[in-house]
Design an enzyme around this catalytic site. Structure first.
Site, PDB file in Angstrom:
ATOM      1  CB  THR A  85      42.508  32.456  37.980  1.00 29.85           C
ATOM      2  OG1 THR A  85      42.771  33.026  36.688  1.00 29.85           O
ATOM      3  CG2 THR A  85      43.715  32.687  38.867  1.00 29.85           C
ATOM      4  CE  LYS A 138      41.411  37.457  35.597  1.00 31.46           C
ATOM      5  NZ  LYS A 138      40.140  36.728  35.699  1.00 31.46           N
ATOM      6  CG  ASP A 151      33.424  36.548  35.047  1.00 31.16           C
ATOM      7  OD1 ASP A 151      34.428  36.165  34.426  1.00 31.16           O
ATOM      8  OD2 ASP A 151      32.325  36.717  34.505  1.00 31.16           O
ATOM      9  CB  THR A 152      37.074  41.189  35.249  1.00 31.50           C
ATOM     10  OG1 THR A 152      37.609  40.969  36.543  1.00 31.50           O
ATOM     11  CG2 THR A 152      37.291  42.636  34.856  1.00 31.50           C
ATOM     12  CG  PHE A 196      45.907  41.095  31.942  1.00 30.46           C
ATOM     13  CD1 PHE A 196      46.229  41.571  33.201  1.00 30.46           C
ATOM     14  CD2 PHE A 196      44.666  40.487  31.755  1.00 30.46           C
ATOM     15  CE1 PHE A 196      45.340  41.426  34.264  1.00 30.46           C
ATOM     16  CE2 PHE A 196      43.775  40.336  32.803  1.00 30.46           C
ATOM     17  CZ  PHE A 196      44.120  40.805  34.058  1.00 30.46           C
ATOM     18  CE1 TYR A 209      38.320  44.725  25.219  1.00 30.22           C
ATOM     19  CE2 TYR A 209      38.244  43.261  27.125  1.00 30.22           C
ATOM     20  CZ  TYR A 209      37.855  43.574  25.840  1.00 30.22           C
ATOM     21  OH  TYR A 209      37.013  42.732  25.159  1.00 30.22           O
ATOM     22  CG  ASP A 210      45.305  46.525  32.043  1.00 26.43           C
ATOM     23  OD1 ASP A 210      44.160  46.779  32.465  1.00 26.43           O
ATOM     24  OD2 ASP A 210      46.102  45.793  32.659  1.00 26.43           O
ATOM     25  CG  HIS A 259      38.785  46.085  37.681  1.00 22.11           C
ATOM     26  ND1 HIS A 259      39.806  46.887  37.240  1.00 22.11           N
ATOM     27  CD2 HIS A 259      38.954  44.904  37.040  1.00 22.11           C
ATOM     28  CE1 HIS A 259      40.537  46.237  36.356  1.00 22.11           C
ATOM     29  NE2 HIS A 259      40.059  45.026  36.229  1.00 22.11           N
ATOM     30  NE  ARG A 260      42.530  41.016  38.675  1.00 22.49           N
ATOM     31  CZ  ARG A 260      42.150  41.357  37.442  1.00 22.49           C
ATOM     32  NH1 ARG A 260      40.938  41.061  37.012  1.00 22.49           N
ATOM     33  NH2 ARG A 260      42.958  41.999  36.645  1.00 22.49           N
TER      34      ARG A 260
END
Ligand code: IMP
Length: 193
Positions: A10, A15, A70-71, A150, A152-153, A178-179
């Site tokens: 990345t 991230k 990938d998110t 960051f 859509y948070d 999720h991550r």
């Protein structure tokens, strides 16, 4: 086998910061640390394909163990859009602000605000491929809230919490995101490898 150093494919410093704050048993380095500055192709139509594509690119280039994520933000009332296209949702003018504005506009009339963030991590370790998934359910707020995080948070509030991801500290977000969940699975796997 103990993994000492592993590449996270990345260029996103946010991230890298999030993951490094969750991991202390091995060192995670980013693309900039390897001098890789070009945009890595991401042409898949699923999170899994994109994550693997990025990890393979770096593995083929460096020969190092690496993983990529990938998110996507999947919104029920929008037929699970923007999904794999979350980064470019607003089209040619896409950026965080425009992407958020588009989502809020599309949901203006909607009473169903249910959504989920999904992360897929693809790991290439000793030449073999592995996948880890993390999902967090929530709702899309009517307006932005918070200045942290960051993407859509500011408009995503996880189920069971009173505030958006953008109000939480990195540690709070890592704990439930999720991550964070996908990374925990990755870390557990690496600890057993
Ligand atoms: P990526 O594929 O992980 O780079 O993410 C695709 C899109 O989802 C980008 O627009 C990101 O801003 C957004 N995104 C990824 N992770 C998060 C997150 O943890 N919070 C909010 N938005 C995110």
């Amino acid at each position: 086998m103990k993994v000492n150093k592993i590449v996270f494919a990345t260029g996103n410093p946010n991230k890298l910061k999030e993951i490094n704050s969750a991991v202390n048993s091995f060192e995670i380095i980013g693309l900039k640390d390897l001098g890789i500055t070009e945009e890595i192709p991401e042409t898949g139509d699923t999170l899994m394909k994109n994550a693997l594509q990025k990890a393979k690119y770096v593995y083929n280039k460096t020969g190092l163990d690496c993983f990529s994520d990938d998110t996507g933000l999947e919104i029920e009332a929008l037929n699970y859009r923007p999904g794999v296209y979350s980064a470019m949702y607003a089209g040619p003018d896409c950026n965080t602000e425009n992407n958020i504005r588009k989502v809020l506009q599309e949901l203006e009339e909607s009473t169903n605000r249910k959504a989920q963030f999904k992360t897929v991590i693809a790991l290439i370790l000793n030449g073999k491929e592995y996948f880890f998934e993390g999902v967090v359910s929530g709702v899309i707020l009517k307006e932005r809230s918070g200045k942290g995080g960051f993407g859509y948070d500011p408009i995503f509030k996880p189920v069971g919490y009173e505030e958006s991801f953008a109000v939480m500290t990195i540690d709070q977000k890592n704990e439930i995101s999720h991550r964070g969940l996908a990374v925990k699975k990755l870390i557990n796997f690496l600890a057993r490898s």
